[in-house]
Every structure is written in C-alpha cells, then in structure tokens.
Design an enzyme around this catalytic site. Structure first.
Site, PDB file in Angstrom:
ATOM      1  N   GLY A  33      -5.333  -1.727 -14.594  1.00 42.40           N
ATOM      2  CA  GLY A  33      -5.969  -1.072 -15.728  1.00 42.40           C
ATOM      3  C   GLY A  33      -6.758  -1.962 -16.649  1.00 42.40           C
ATOM      4  CB  CYS A  42      -0.909   0.018   1.213  1.00 43.14           C
ATOM      5  SG  CYS A  42      -1.975   1.448   1.203  1.00 43.14           S
ATOM      6  CG  ASN A  60      -1.113  -1.933  -4.279  1.00 36.28           C
ATOM      7  OD1 ASN A  60      -1.871  -1.030  -4.591  1.00 36.28           O
ATOM      8  ND2 ASN A  60      -1.172  -2.527  -3.112  1.00 36.28           N
TER       9      ASN A  60
END
Lengths: 1056, 320
Positions: free
Chosen positions: B248, B129, B192
């Site tokens: 994507g 993250c 990520n």
C-alpha cells in the site's frame, strides 16, 4: 577405466556395449581378433558375455589384462606409498634448484628446453602453493653436464633400436630420454620390480609406461600460454616426433600423475567388472570356468590352434588400417622398458620401409577373416569397423569379407560419441547452416556382415548395376544441389554408403568407389582432386524432383551463377535479377504494359521524388548498389558488381526501366529497354512486400513515412502518456454521457483502440491523514474506446449525401485530428466519477492502446452492436465509409433493467433468451439497457455517415423489431436479405451476443471481428488482469491480454 | 549530500525504491523510459512450465484497495529467459527475477537456470501467492517445507542474492521469517497480498472468477507496517538481514513509515497502476512518476533533518 593408458583408436564403450547388447544374449561368446586396449573384452564381461580376445601387440594384451584383473585398492595405495618413500627422494635429488623467492632448495617439475639448452624452469617450492617459473642460472645449466658422467644405476633398455616408421632423428629408444631421466626412470622401474604381488606389480608397470611418454623428448610444450606451460599429457602423435621445443619432465611427477589416472580407472573397473575370470584355454571358456581369454599372437594362428569350428556367437572388431598407425613400431617405446618381444613379421599393416605392401595386408586380413568365418556359428553377425575414410581400402575389405563367406549387409555410419570432446567440437564448428559438415565427415563406418554358407560371388549384375548407377547419380545430384554445386568426394561417398543394400554393396565392392561414382555422375559433374564439382548446371537438375525443388532451387540459383561459362555469366545474372524482382512481388505484367496514370494533383506533387525513393530502397533491399541520381536520363540506378546496371527514369506517367549489360571486358553495352512500370502497381507491389516482410518492411515504411504516403502502422506503436483537455462532458440521455476531448495531433488513434483514463481530475485533491495530497481517489484507470475521431476541416455529414466516395474523402484520414469523442454509460464508481468532470479540466490518459480493427476495403460491412457496445463501432463505420464500404447496422438494446430471475417472476422472451445463455450477466446489463433517447441518437449518428440499412431491435418492440439482435441477424442472413459477397462482420457488445454473432459468422463463413471488454488494471500489457481465452497456434487454449493483444480479435481465434 | 544508495546482498541500488513483482513489465519502458528514481525492478513471477492463470474477471477494485487473482500467468522459464530478459537488460537498473512453483524441484530448476545469467541480479522466491492451488502459499506457511526449499535453492544458486517473499496470511510472520533467515536467504520481502473476497449483489456470486483473491493497495498498509515491525524486532535486526517492505505504498510518507519500522527497501505495487502525477508549476504542467515522487520526498525529508545516509533511518521507530 578406459583412460588408464593412452592407446590408439579407442572406441566409445557405450557404442560397443550397444552393439553387444543388440546382437548377443547373455553367456554368448564374443570374438575380437584385434582387441587393442580391450574395450570389447571389458564390455562383454560387464554385460555377462564371454569374450575371446587376441592381439599381436603384447602391450595391448597387457593393458587388457591389467584392466580386467581386479586388484585390491588399498594394496595399490600401500605399494605406492612404499614406492614414494624409496623413489621420491633420489629422483628429486636429481631435480634440484634454488627458489627465486625464498632461496631455499626446490624441486624442478619440468625444464623447457630448446634442443638441449634449458630455457625455463618450472619448480615447486614450499614457499608457494602454485607452480613457479624462473630462468635457468649457470648452476642449472651445469647440471646437465654433471649427469653425463654419472653412471645409470639400474637396468634400462640400452640397445633397443627404434623401428623405422619414417626417417627419425634418433636410432635407439634410450636416446629419446635425457640421461637424468634415464637415471630416474631406471630407479623407479627397479623399485617396481621389487614388488612381490604379481597383480600389483603389473598395475605399476602400466603406471610406469603411462609416465614414459611424458618424461621423454617426445613431450611438446603444452598449455595455452606459451610462457607458462603446463604438465598435461604428451605424445598423442602417431610417430616418434621429437619437437625442438620440449619439456623435460621430472619422471616422478609424471609417474605420480599416471598413478592417479590408473588408480581412478582401477577403482571404476573394480566396481563395474565383477566375476572376472581369465582362463587359459577354450575349455575353460566353454565349461564356464572362465569368461575371458586373452592371447598374444597373430590372430589367424591363434584362432586355428585354440578354437574349434562354430563356437563363436558374435565378432566385433576394429582391424588396423593401412599405414596410418604403426601399432607395433610405436608400442616398442613402452615394450622396450617392459622387455616385451614383438613379432613384426605378422603385423597387419602397410609399411613400405619394412617392405610390407598392400598385397601382404590383404592376404593376412583374408586369412584372419577366413579363420573367423570358420569359428563363427552360421548366420551370426560380424561387425567390422572401418575408419580409414580417405584410404582406398573399403572396397578391398568388402571383397575380402565377401570371399570369406560373409555377406556384407549394410554400411553403417557411426558418428563420434559425445564423450570425444574435441572431435565433437570440431564437428560442430564445421557444420554449415543446413547441419551438414563442410569438410567430409567424421566418425567411422561399421560394416555389418552375416556369416553365409556359400562364398559370395561378386558379379557384375547388369540390372543391379544400372539401378545402382542411377541411384548414385540421384544421390549425387541431390547432395550437389544442397551443397551449392561443390563438395568433397568423401561426402558423396558418405551419403552413398549409407543408402546401399547388400545386393548393391556386392555389386559395388569389386571397384574403387571413386571410379564407380565417376562413371555414374559423368553427365553432370566431374572430380578434381578431392572435390566434386558440377560441370555446368543443367535444367534437368532443376526438374530433379517436384518435392525437393524448393529446397534445391535457391541453392542452385547461386550455384548456377558460380558455375556457368564465362560467356553466359552476364546473361544469367541478368535473368537472376529479374527473377529476384519477381520473387519480391513485382511481376512481369507491369514490365510490359503501360496503363493510364492517375492524375490526382496531390499525388502528382511529390510523385517523382516518392517513386525514386521507393525504387532506391527496394534496390537496397534486393542487395544492389542503389543510387539516387538527378541526371536527365536516370533517376535511380541499381548496380550489381560490374555485371548489370538497371536504370530507372521516372516520368510524368510511368517509370522507364533500362538495363545495361557489360561485355566480358567490362565495357558498357548499349542499353536494352526492359519496360515500363506504372506507379500505382509499383507502390502496391512494394507496399505488399513491406507488409509481408515485417522486419525489413517496417523499416522501409518508417523510412518512407515522412513523405506521408503509407498509412501509419499503429499496431507497432507504443501508447503514450497524455494530458487531454476536456472540451465537453454532455449528458445524452439518462445514464449516457458523451465526453469530448481535445486531442494533440501527433499520434492518431485508430477505430477500436482505447484510452486508459483516470476517471478523476487532479484538481480536487483528497487530503489524507498525514496531511499531504494524494491525487486520485480511484486505484485503477478505466478503459474507454474511441467513439468518434474528428479530422480538421471536414464535416462527416457529406458521407450521407454521396453514393460513390470521391478521392478527397479517401484522403481525409491523413488529415490531422483535433478532437475525439468518448461515449460511456454510467455503471460503477469510475464512470460515475467521470460523469462529474467539468469542461476545461485535464484528464490523465494513456493511449491509444491496443490493436484497432483491421481496416480492409470491404464492399459491405455488417456492424452488430449491443447497447453501449456501439461506441467504438461508430468510429469504425465512419472509417469504412471513407473507403467506400456500405454499412449495415444491427443494433440491439434492452429497455428494461435486467434482474436476476427470482422465483415466480417471468421475464418476457427477449430477456429470457439472454438469461438462458448467460444467467449471471453483470457487465452485460451495463451494456444492453438503453433508453429511447439513446437509441435515437445512435440511429442519427449512423444516418449521418450514410449507413445503408439500420435495424434496431429491443425487447419490447417499442422501437424497431422485437428480439435479440443475433437472432434477427441470423434470420436476415437465412432469408438472403443481406449481400453475400465481400462481407465482413464487426461486432461489439455483451460476451454472449458476441459468441452468438461469431457462431453465425462461422456457419456462413463470413469473416468476423469482435471487440472484447474485460476488467483492466495496468492497460499496457504488464499485469495480465484483462485476459481472454483464445485458441493457440498448436490448438491448445491460451490466454491473451485484451489490452495489447486485442481488444479486437478475429472471432475464430476466441475460445468462447 | 544525501545518500540514498542501498545494498541488499550483492545488489547495489541507487535508491531504496523497488518496482514489485507482477505489476512492472517491459511494457512500462515505453511509458517511462528512463526509470528515474527506481532502485530495482522485480519481474513477474515465472514458473518452470507456462501457466494459463485463473479465470476472468481477475481484478476488482475495492474501496481503498484492489483484489486480484491472476494466478501466476506466465510464459514459462524458457520464454522468460529468451524473450523478456533481453528487453529488460536494456534497463540500467538491477533486475530481480521472481520465481514461483508448485514443488521444490520446480523452484530449484527455475532458479538454477536463472542464477548463471548476468542480467538477473537477484532471485526472489515467491512462496506466498494466494491465488494458486498448489505450491505458492503452502511453502510460506509451512516452516519445514520452507526450510527445505530455501536450502535447496540456495545450494543451486550459489552466491546469487536470494530473497524470499513471505505471506501475511499467517498467525505469526516471525516464524517463517526466522526459518528463512536460518536457511540462508539474503533478504526478506514483506508482504504479499492478503486473502480477500468481494460479492456481486445482483448475481449472488463472488465477483472474481477464482472466487477468492489477494487484497493489495492502500487498505493493507497498516498491516504491512506491523508485519515489518514484527520481523525486524524479532529476527531480522539480530541477524542483520535486510527487509524489502511493501504494501500500500503510494506516497512518500507511507514509504518512510516502512523504513522507520525496519525496511531497507520499499516496494511500490498497486500505486503503479497510476504511475504519474501531474504537477502544476510556473512553467506549466509537469508529470512526475511515482518513483520520482517518493525519491523526492525522501531526499527532502532527510535534508530537512540533516540525515546523511538512508541507513540511519532504518528501524528507528522499532527501538523502544
């Protein structure tokens, strides 16, 4: 290390250690006249104290000594390997069978026998890893006969009689074993006796006794599966009970298991008990040559002989109680094999078979306590366990303690420790909802006594007695009330014991507890057998205690219905039903008076049916048997068993209630008319009740909604995916657009809710490199609040003409919706793209989302809007007007574009105020600035719905007043220009304006709801993008999602 | 018949399409109740203690992408287990629980609480993250602490399928991937978000409340293709460790691209903000969820080329 051997009533070592640590210092001498398996001695040594322990039972002192004495572990292992090499072969020779699988010879683990007949054989064979089972063949059956003739090669206890506990099948110890097992055991014992090292030999003797019970007839079938028994422990009972179905276990297997247990225990004790020195006399102890003394014999004589006056610091002991466990008689089973002598005469026990009675018990315990008092230092403590909860000995023990110059200070309840798995599990099973144990209680009591100089006189002190009696009665009432009027006496005693102080204990001591209690509670309860019951519930019980009344009340109500006289029963239940009605929000008021009904044609139409439905559902929820009938007299019937029947008849104007009662024989009595309910009250009452009971209530509302009565509760409905047809996309003025969408009527949006729109139609496909169509250019949807809701066949301009809103208009919101408006301002790419959308295309939408404004009937609604923030407030104002509220609008806008103050420029006052509060306003400028046309169109809309007062403020005074909208609002409130009663503020606009408005609301304590805006991604609450800071329930800051937890918040909730 | 069934560790999935962490919530059940075409669902990352997350604004749309900086807002592991898992178990698709934390202990505590639950079919460690100060990407970038973390978690969860989600914010993705494989993960999740920023020209300040954020959406698709290619050729193919590819994906072509460079499964994230596509057909307007769309594309593609099993497509473009 305490599980090396099975001995009775072991205490948790943690518990013992806690007491020792609390009441003694390092180096103190601790006395335990009934040491049992020696936990006190071990824990005392572990905590660097000195211990003096005595037990009459030689097995007990033997176990204690072996546990304490450190042994070289490798020696133990060698000795065991020696034993294995010498014993295993001859023993397994006795237990031979053939394997059913491979036909080779195998060793029997155990034989399941019924009486003497073998039923099943469990054996281990080299061909399998697991235990195998087979039915015995003739060869196996003959084996028993062969051994009858074989001579037992070594010594065994051939003539020790079983001491009488109660009538038993066997007379001698050796009869408890089969001949085969006697041969095997005597072989093993013989080999053990050959071990040179005394310590090691003692350990193996302990191992041997551990294996004895398992290889005897006392071993019952174990394991869950009766067809596949296991080899777990046997004989945990407290008598010589030889079950009919039993397992004849190969003694070597039992021995091996016992060794594993002991080896593990010794390993632990070697680690934990360092510097153990067992002495021979008190001198060793006092000169610190030794830290443990262990004596076998009667405690009174031993203490008399061995200990001088006042030498012991602390006594912690657990004496035997009554006839429950006959320690010596049972220990004979082991002692016979180890050739121990038992001194039965001095045993502290009650055994009518040996003519030892309670008087003898008391005398002996008294002697021991007196000796204990002699050796204990003054004002030191004695903790004495008491766990014969059901026996009559507690008060006797207390008086004995008192006579021996000990002052009993407290009776402490000690629940069983966590390590006692089964006990704890049982305990949890028996807990009821209140966490109280259903049947009695578990664990034991510990009486804390202090050594006093004078003997304690047990006098009947009248004042204390009176006080005590009151106290007991109070405790009894309270516990009875919680227990629904019935409970075991033990439970009451349990709660009484713990609450007594020393004075009261002394007063309490000379009597049997039950008698004392009986006297104290005779006014309201009685004892039958082991249970205590309420005689009949009296009102004084209800008025017991103001604070406790709520807790007590519920249960007493039930108790009352269970314990009232037969005659009063019906009446009571009848009362109870009325009380339930009352408790559910239906008051007695409307049961008495009749009001004028409302004669609206729409309401009248389905009225009868609807009210019947309501009553039917309500009855069900009040746990009646509820029925809808079409009889002439009755529409709805509630029944409660065969006790009470309540009949409702719905007439044109009201509801007649009749209640029937039954005679004790079950015949219906003539009805008594209870009263009349006017429908409006009932509906309101039920509706309120439904709102207050979210689980049941929402179900009822759902159930009733097809009848179209209650407004739908939009908050609980999930948003839908819709395709909305664009009817118009009109440019109001530069930058501001009004989008009109056709709306399918099945889910009406509420003011304050929003739609998540794709700001693009699927008509213009964008082609990417790979040659296929990707529908939308924008990644995210955009949220838009509902600006206006159009109801079918209704023109809102009627609102402006009416001062009092007629009934038809109030019902407008029930009409189907056919289109909605969305007002937006072009600020970014999304809105720009939206503005280009042509009519008759379709928009991809999710909605309506979020919690709308809470719509309550308010007299005056102050609506504060900043710029485009006015959009959702128009729908709100309209809705509020339907309900008859007055609308006061404050509308603020900036006419000039806000620019970041660059050095040298001086923005005028209004902008400066805004910039002062929030210099980095980005969304705000999108909110605030508006053109003249825009302001005028908004003013027009509010005039249409009949707003009472409209105040517009701009920065340059071109329209309306000059200044910030919050400043002007505050001025007006301070000058008392606004009504003060029943006012609510609704606001939407830039964050700083909302903050200012909510501060004003807080200062003047006006309820205030604000609609927040935040950047959103998913719009349905999954992604946590659109959060805002709120005050949590417990005061700390939380982040809530604007999309589903909002967008309307109570302003007090928000942490600005 | 064309077969889309896929397996990762002990986890069997109807299709190779996964709803990725942070975007799919139980709220989606209202919108598409049947979850047609979804192979598995990864829940939003959960930490041991509740987290408040980063200041607002948290999300900014950029051309062809999305910058987010949520900062792992979640109610904590206990609420997650008590509140969210019961709702999610009504789904008929496997659930992968995503776990994040600021220390090794936190990861271990969370995953050992989740491992015994039958409702949780696999555990994904979020070590990537970009929006939190402590933990998060630190683990993904430091091979040594990554190794320590995964071995400890593996010890705590036993046989449970363990997935690790790696960060693209690193020079060579193959290093942490190799470390993760050696430490015993069942699958690797790639990629990520990439770190990014956007600036407001009026106020001269970053647009996001946390200043920096993670970029996702169509913009990062080529990067995802490269990262998966790199991992697949350097270590995953050798060790036979499946890759869950994401980045994507909004159309069937993009999903297929990832599969061809070595992804066994394909995750759909940012595209789920527009979960539906409206189709015009003879019978009127029909809507189709993004997962149905991707599944349909894959089925048609495979049928056209008479490929029976989806596994025959994996890594075909990676071979030289």
């Amino acid at each position: 290390m305490y599980s090396m051997h099975k001995y009775w009533s072991k205490k948790s070592p943690d518990e013992i250690a806690a007491y020792i640590e609390r009441y003694t210092n390092e180096g103190d001498i601790i006395l335990d006249p009934f040491c049992g398996s020696g936990i006190v001695a071990c824990e005392a040594v572990r905590l660097n104290r000195r211990a003096f322990v005595i037990d009459l039972n030689p097995i007990a002192t033997f176990i204690t000594r072996v546990t304490l004495t450190p042994v070289n572990l490798s020696r133990l292992q060698w000795a065991f390997q020696d034993l294995k090499s010498t014993c295993e072969e001859p023993v397994s020779g006795l237990f031979k069978t053939t394997c059913n699988r491979c036909g080779k010879n195998a060793v029997i683990e155990f034989v399941v026998r019924s009486g003497d007949i073998p039923i099943q054989i469990a054996y281990s064979c080299t061909c399998s890893d697991i235990r195998l089972f087979k039915a015995p063949n003739t060869k196996d059956k003959d084996a028993g006969q062969i051994f009858k003739r074989t001579k037992i090669p070594y010594w065994f206890p051939d003539s020790t009689p079983i001491p009488l506990i109660q009538k038993e099948r066997f007379q001698y110890i050796h009869e408890l074993f089969t001949r085969r097992n006697l041969i095997a055991l005597s072989t093993i014992l013989n080999e053990i006796e050959k071990i040179d090292n005394l310590k090691v030999r003692d350990v193996f003797k302990l191992v041997f006794t551990g294996a004895l019970a398992q290889s005897s007839r006392l071993k019952p079938l174990s394991g869950r599966d009766r067809k596949r028994p296991t080899l777990s422990e046997g004989w945990v009972a407290v008598r010589y009970y030889a079950p009919k179905m039993w397992q004849e276990v190969n003694p070597w297997f039992a021995f091996e298991r016992s060794f594993e247990r002991v080896y593990k225990g010794k390993k632990e004790s070697n680690d934990k008990l360092k510097n153990v020195a067992i002495g021979a006399s008190y001198e060793d102890l006092s000169k610190e040559k030794a830290n443990v003394l262990i004596f076998t014999g009667s405690s009174d004589t031993i203490i008399k002989e061995k200990l001088p006056d006042q030498c012991v610091d602390y006594v912690l002991t657990d004496p035997p109680f009554g006839k429950h466990i006959q320690y010596l008689s049972l220990s004979t089973f082991w002692g016979a094999w180890l050739k121990f002598d038992f001194n039965y005469n001095k045993e502290l026990v009650v055994n009518p078979h040996r003519s030892i009675y309670i008087e003898d018990y008391e005398r002996l315990l008294g002697d021991i306590l007196k000796e204990t008092r002699r050796v204990i230092k003054p004002h030191k403590y004695l903790h004495i366990y008491y766990h014969d909860i059901h026996g009559p000995y507690l008060h006797k023990m207390l008086s004995l303690v008192a006579e021996s110059k000990f002052l009993p200070e407290r009776i402490i309840h000690q629940p069983p420790p966590n390590s006692f798995g089964a006990a704890i599990r049982n305990l949890k099973k028996e807990q009821d909802q209140n966490g109280k144990y259903k049947r009695g209680h578990y664990g034991s009591y510990i009486v804390r006594c202090r050594a006093e100089d004078e003997p304690i006189t047990l006098t009947k002190n009248t004042s204390t007695e009176k006080h005590l009696s009151q106290k007991i009665a109070e405790i009894a009432k309270e516990t009875l009330a919680i227990r629904k009027g019935i409970m075991p006496v033990g439970t009451l005693l349990h709660s009484i014991y713990q609450k007594l102080n020393s004075k009261e204990i002394i007063c309490f001591a000379p009597y049997s507890a039950e008698k004392y209690v009986q006297e104290a509670i005779k006014n309201f309860a009685f004892i039958r057998g082991d249970t205590l019951q309420l005689t009949r519930p009296s009102k004084s019980l209800l008025n017991l205690n103001r604070i406790k009344i709520e807790k007590v009340r519920k249960t007493l109500l039930d108790a009352q219905s269970l314990y009232i006289n037969e005659k009063e029963k019906e009446h009571q239940i009848y009362q109870r039903v009325l009380r339930r009605l009352e408790g559910n929000g239906i008051t007695f008021d409307y049961l008495v008076k009749m009001k004028e009904g409302i004669t609206e044609p729409e309401v009248q139409k389905h009225r009868k049916q609807r009210i019947s439905h309501l009553l039917f559902v309500l009855g069900q929820n009040l746990k009646f048997i509820s029925r809808m009938l079409n009889g002439k007299d009755t529409d709805v019937l509630w029944k409660y068993r065969k006790k009470v029947t309540i009949a409702f008849r719905v007439t044109d104007r009201n509801v007649l209630v009749k209640a029937y009662q039954y005679t004790p024989r079950g015949a219906k009595q003539s009805p008594s008319e209870v009263g009349i309910i006017t429908d409006v009250d009932l509906e309101n009452a039920i509706y309120k009740w439904c709102i207050n009971h979210p689980n049941l209530g929402s179900n009822i509302l759902k159930y009733l909604n097809p009848m179209g009565y209650f407004p739908s509760d939009s908050n609980h409905k999930a948003p839908k995916h819709l395709l909305l047809k664009v009817l118009e996309n009109e440019k109001l003025c530069p930058g501001h657009y009004l989008l009109t969408l056709q709306y399918p009527g099945y889910k009406e949006p509420q003011p304050g809710q929003f739609f998540h729109l794709v700001c693009d139609t699927n008509e213009k496909d964008i082609v990417n490199d790979t040659g296929t169509a990707n529908n939308y250019q924008l990644t995210l949807r955009r949220p838009f609040s509902v600006h206006r809701i159009y109801y079918k066949n209704f023109d809102r301009r009627i609102l402006a003409t009416r001062k009092i809103i007629p009934y038809e208009i109030k019902n407008v919101i029930k009409r189907p919706i056919y289109k909605i408006d969305i007002l937006y301002k072009v600020v970014g790419t999304g809105t720009k793209s939206l503005s280009e959308i042509r009519p008759r295309t379709y928009l991809d939408a999710i909605g309506p989302i979020g919690k709308g404004f809470p719509i309550e009937e308010v007299e005056t609604a102050i609506i504060v809007a900043g710029g485009i923030g006015v959009a959702p407030l128009v729908a709100l104002a309209e809705r509020l007007r339907y309900l008859g509220s007055d609308i006061i609008l404050y509308f603020g806008a900036l006419k000039k574009e806000i620019l970041i103050p660059i050095l040298g420029t001086r923005p005028d006052s209004a902008i400066r105020g805004l910039l002062r509060t929030r210099p980095d306003s980005t969304i705000e400028d999108g909110f605030m600035n508006g053109s003249e046309d825009f302001l005028q169109s908004i003013q027009k809309e509010f005039k249409e719905i009949g707003a009472k007062k409209i105040t517009v403020c701009t920065d340059d005074e071109s329209i309306g007043k000059k200044g910030l909208v919050s400043e002007i609002l505050e001025k007006d409130i301070n000058l008392d220009k606004l009504p003060s009663k029943n006012v609510t503020i609704y606001a939407c606009g830039p964050a700083k304006m909302l903050e200012a408005v909510s501060n004003i609301a807080k200062d003047h304590s006006i309820p205030c709801y604000v609609l927040l805006e935040e950047r959103m991604a998913c719009g349905i609450g999954a992604c946590f993008s659109c959060t805002c800071r709120v005050h949590g329930k417990s005061g700390e800051i939380e982040r809530k999602r604007v999309c589903v937890d909002g967008p309307v918040f109570n302003s007090e909730e928000i942490a600005w | 018949m064309v077969d889309l069934e896929t397996k990762i560790g002990n986890l069997r999935m109807r299709t190779p399409l996964i709803a990725v962490s942070g975007i799919f919530g139980r709220e989606h059940l209202n919108l598409f109740p049947e979850l047609k075409g979804v192979g598995a669902v990864v829940t939003k990352s959960v930490t041991f203690n509740p987290r408040l997350g980063n200041p607002e604004p948290r999300i900014i749309e950029t051309p062809a992408g999305l910058l987010n900086s949520i900062g792992l807002q979640n109610p904590g592991i206990y609420k997650y287990i008590n509140d969210q898992i019961p709702t999610l178990r009504t789904l008929e698709v496997p659930i992968i629980a995503s776990v994040a934390g600021s220390s090794v202990e936190e990861y271990v505590k969370c995953s050992s609480l989740l491992a015994p639950l039958d409702e949780v079919d696999a555990i994904e460690l979020n070590v990537s993250c970009p929006n939190v100060d402590k933990g998060g990407m630190e683990f993904g970038c430091d091979p040594i602490s990554l190794h320590r973390l995964i071995t400890k978690v593996r010890h705590a969860v036993g046989n449970k399928t363990l997935i690790v989600k790696l960060t693209p914010n690193i020079t060579d993705i193959a290093i942490p991937a190799q470390v993760a494989i050696d430490s015993g993960v069942d699958a690797i999740s790639l990629i990520n978000t990439l770190r990014g920023m956007a600036i407001d020209l009026t106020t001269w300040k970053p647009k996001l409340g946390n200043r920096i954020g993670g970029l996702s959406g169509r913009a990062i698709h080529p990067i995802a293709v490269y990262m998966i290619y790199r991992c697949y050729t350097s270590c995953c193919k050798k060790n036979n460790v499946p890759i869950i590819g994401m980045g994507g994906v909004s159309s069937g072509e993009e999903a297929l691209e990832l599969i061809l460079v070595g992804a066994t499964c394909v995750g759909v994230g940012t595209a789920m903000f527009n979960p539906f596509e409206v189709k015009k057909s003879n019978e009127g307007k029909e809507k189709e969820s993004i997962f149905q769309k991707l599944e349909q594309y894959l089925l048609e593609y495979m049928e056209k080329r008479s490929i029976k099993n989806i596994s025959n497509l994996i890594g075909k473009a990676a071979a030289r």
